[in-house]
Design an enzyme around this catalytic site. Structure first.
Site: not given
Length: 344
Positions: A90, A103, A110, A114, A117, A161-162, A193, A216-218, A335
């Site tokens: 997507e 995006c 992925c 996480c 997600c 994906g990363e 990202s 991407s911390l969180h 997101c």
């Protein structure tokens, strides 16, 4: 047959010389492929019919196609993109009054896990090829012109994906998007990202391609971050910070920390203080991201008081903080929501 877009410009020159053609033919084809995003060898009209036929006997083009297009009430467009082997990813067009942002995805599924997600719940099937990434950008550029009467202005590698786990193809796609012989977009309008792979962050810094970096911390509390993003126990926050300092030294570009605040998980003062301490180590800013539910009930958006508390304390500490409101949530395009639901 092989996709002709897997050939570099030098390889194209070698190919045409082997056919007895002049080397400049390579630049003509390269322009069709990467600047004009042409998906048909037959339509490369500055080549002779005979030459086009000879190329078509050895090479093809495997373009992406839109399997399903959904439009949000806020203008966001989600593309269910079908790849040549039938797999789906997507990509999303996010419009505002002043810009349109693509995006884009870098993997089918992925590589990471996480907890919050939806994409992470999909099995990683494969990495996207360079052309498949570039095709997403070209597609959204056409949609931006069609629906919003302006060209695409920004790109974020924040889709499925990363990106760092498909490093080679992501970097090469950025080069194709930014080089004058390609799409000619400014690298400063591109953000990569990552969830934080220190070795790859340093490698990207050494590429000198002038893109922006978001992490991407969180949570800046090690134990808590490992619970939210289990893979991160292999990459301590201290190692990530070392790589971010290297990034800043090499590029001069500040870091953007992407940060969701969840009710009962990271909405307390101790979480804010830890984030402030982490931010103070490197020139940075914080994007507080409105969380988009994925249907499991474990992660819920914090209340406004908690969000305001984050903003107040970060600003008091002299840290720039922006609140990024959800876009496209009604079509699962926001997101963390990309999970090929459009294909069901």
């Amino acid at each position: 047959m092989k996709d002709i877009r897997t050939l570099s410009l030098d390889q194209l020159q070698e190919y045409f010389v082997s056919l007895g053609e002049k080397p400049f033919r390579a630049k003509q084809v390269y322009d069709w492929l990467w600047s004009k995003n042409m998906h048909s060898i037959e339509e490369m009209t500055n080549l002779s019919k005979d030459l086009r036929d000879r190329i078509s006997k050895e090479y093809l083009i495997n373009p992406i196609s839109v399997d399903q297009l959904q439009r949000s009430k806020d203008g966001t467009i989600k593309n269910g993109v079908k790849l040549h082997d039938g797999l789906l990813v997507e990509s999303v067009l996010i419009p505002t009054e002043t810009r349109t942002t693509a995006c884009v995805s870098s993997q089918v599924g992925c590589s990471l896990n996480c907890e919050f997600c939806a994409t992470a719940r999909l099995k990683r099937m494969r990495n996207l090829e360079v052309a498949e990434i570039v095709d997403q950008v070209a597609l959204i550029d056409r949609q931006s012109k069609l629906y919003f009467d302006r060209p695409l202005s920004n790109i974020v590698f924040m889709g499925m994906g990363e990106p760092m786990m498909n490093y080679k193809n992501v970097v090469e796609s950025i080069k194709k998007i930014t080089e004058p012989e390609g799409m000619g977009m400014s690298p400063r309008r591109i953000t990569v990202s990552t969830s934080g792979i220190p070795k790859m962050i340093k490698m990207l810094a050494d590429e000198d391609i002038k893109v922006k970096l978001a992490l991407s911390l969180h949570s800046a509390i090690e134990k808590k971050r490992n619970e939210i993003m289990p893979f991160s126990d292999k990459f301590p926050l201290t190692d990530i910070m070392d790589s971010l300092k290297y990034w800043y030294e090499k590029t001069g570009n500040i870091i953007t920390f992407e940060y969701c605040v969840w009710k009962g998980i990271n909405d307390q003062d101790e979480d804010i203080k830890a984030l402030i301490r982490y931010c103070k180590q490197i020139p940075s800013k914080v994007n507080l991201i409105q969380y988009n539910p994925i249907g499991d009930g474990k992660y819920d958006q914090c209340n406004k008081a908690a969000e305001d508390n984050y903003v107040r304390q970060l600003e008091k500490a002299g840290i720039t903080v922006l609140i990024r409101r959800s876009r496209g949530g009604d079509i699962d395009a926001a997101c963390g929501q990309l999970a090929n639901k459009s294909s069901e």
